[in-house]
Design a protein around this motif. Structure first.
Motif, short mmCIF file in Angstrom:
data_model
loop_
_atom_site.label_atom_id
_atom_site.label_comp_id
_atom_site.label_asym_id
_atom_site.label_seq_id
_atom_site.Cartn_x
_atom_site.Cartn_y
_atom_site.Cartn_z
N ALA A 166 31.95 29.29 52.23
CA ALA A 166 33.28 29.32 53.14
C ALA A 166 34.56 28.53 52.28
CB ALA A 166 32.95 28.72 54.32
N GLN A 167 33.80 27.40 51.40
CA GLN A 167 34.87 26.71 50.43
C GLN A 167 35.48 27.55 49.35
OE1 GLN A 167 31.86 25.67 50.97
NE2 GLN A 167 31.97 24.14 52.60
N THR A 168 34.74 28.33 48.97
CA THR A 168 35.52 29.50 47.77
C THR A 168 35.95 30.73 48.36
OG1 THR A 168 33.26 28.74 46.80
CG2 THR A 168 34.34 30.39 45.84
N ASN A 169 35.41 31.29 49.32
CA ASN A 169 36.00 32.44 49.94
C ASN A 169 37.03 32.13 50.60
OD1 ASN A 169 34.04 34.59 48.78
ND2 ASN A 169 32.53 33.57 50.15
N THR A 170 38.12 31.75 50.33
CA THR A 170 39.26 31.35 51.18
C THR A 170 40.44 32.78 51.27
OG1 THR A 170 40.52 30.36 49.42
CG2 THR A 170 38.94 29.13 50.66
N PRO A 171 41.28 32.65 52.05
CA PRO A 171 42.44 33.57 51.99
C PRO A 171 43.18 33.72 50.81
CG PRO A 171 42.33 32.68 54.31
CD PRO A 171 41.37 31.87 53.34
N GLN A 172 43.29 32.61 50.04
CA GLN A 172 44.18 32.38 48.91
C GLN A 172 43.50 33.20 47.74
OE1 GLN A 172 43.21 29.77 50.85
NE2 GLN A 172 45.15 29.46 52.00
N LYS A 173 42.47 33.30 47.92
CA LYS A 173 41.81 34.24 46.88
C LYS A 173 42.12 35.86 46.73
CE LYS A 173 39.53 30.85 45.13
NZ LYS A 173 38.22 30.33 44.45
N LEU A 174 42.50 36.03 48.00
CA LEU A 174 42.69 37.70 48.18
C LEU A 174 43.80 38.08 47.16
CD1 LEU A 174 42.99 38.06 52.06
CD2 LEU A 174 41.17 38.40 50.52
N LEU A 175 45.03 37.63 47.16
CA LEU A 175 46.10 38.14 46.16
C LEU A 175 45.66 38.16 44.67
CD1 LEU A 175 48.61 39.58 45.94
CD2 LEU A 175 49.77 37.20 45.83
N PRO A 176 45.07 37.01 44.36
CA PRO A 176 44.74 36.91 42.81
C PRO A 176 43.60 37.99 42.57
CG PRO A 176 44.54 34.71 43.49
CD PRO A 176 44.79 35.64 44.48
N THR A 177 42.64 38.28 43.46
CA THR A 177 41.67 39.25 43.17
C THR A 177 42.29 40.76 43.37
OG1 THR A 177 39.96 37.77 44.33
CG2 THR A 177 39.43 40.23 44.26
N ALA A 178 43.11 41.14 44.14
CA ALA A 178 44.04 42.14 44.20
C ALA A 178 44.30 42.66 42.68
CB ALA A 178 44.71 42.31 45.23
N GLU A 179 45.15 41.44 42.39
CA GLU A 179 45.96 41.53 41.14
C GLU A 179 45.13 41.92 39.83
OE1 GLU A 179 48.42 37.88 41.16
OE2 GLU A 179 49.98 39.04 42.32
N LYS A 180 44.01 41.05 39.73
CA LYS A 180 43.09 41.13 38.75
C LYS A 180 42.56 42.55 38.68
CE LYS A 180 38.58 39.39 37.20
NZ LYS A 180 37.47 38.36 37.38
#
Length: 158
Positions: free
Chosen positions: A122-136
């Motif tokens: 839960a500490q790693t899988n945050t909503p803030q990771k969505l956009l960087p993942t989509a962009e990557k």
């Protein structure tokens, strides 16, 4: 060869048929489970898909604040679930998903959704990771959802 080693070797060879039967039994069990699962999926055809109930989304269609599978009635909906910490998701899963998206990009009958689940990390899988993942992965035109919080993922608990 030491006599003790010889006796141990004989014991191991005597156990070989038993182990083989166990392995074969497990293989048959798995095979029959697969056929049972395959036949039970037939009964899902024509039935309403369950709601995802994902609360946090980015990259939604215009004028949408949320979405669910029911928004795509009549389409084939391809769901990709991932976790931001998962090496396999980044090395295999998301690249394969991107190839699938590219292959069907002009087919209006197919819709794609990505959901980051939180059954671990839960500490790693945050909503803030969505956009960087989509962009990557070049998936900035696909809705990405974040399911869960520090208590886990409601989607994965069903």
């Amino acid at each position: 060869m030491d006599p003790e080693d010889s006796r141990n070797l004989q014991k191991n060879y005597l156990n070989f048929p038993f182990i083989s039967i166990c392995v074969l039994s497990m293989a048959l069990f798995c095979l029959f489970q697969h056929f049972d699962a395959a036949s039970s999926t037939q009964s899902l055809l024509g039935k309403k898909a369950p709601l995802l109930e994902v609360q946090t989304w980015i990259q939604l269609p215009p004028n949408k604040r949320s979405l669910d599978i029911s928004d795509y009635k009549g389409k084939f909906v391809v769901l990709k679930f991932f976790q931001s910490w998962c090496p396999g998701c980044h090395s295999h899963g998301l690249p394969a998903f991107k190839r699938l998206v590219d292959h069907f990009k002009n087919d209006s009958r197919v819709a794609f959704l990505v959901v980051q689940t939180v059954f671990e990390g839960a500490q790693t899988n945050t909503p803030q990771k969505l956009l960087p993942t989509a962009e990557k992965f070049g998936l900035t035109h696909i809705p990405f959802g974040h399911d869960g919080d520090n208590r886990g993922s409601p989607v994965m608990q069903r």
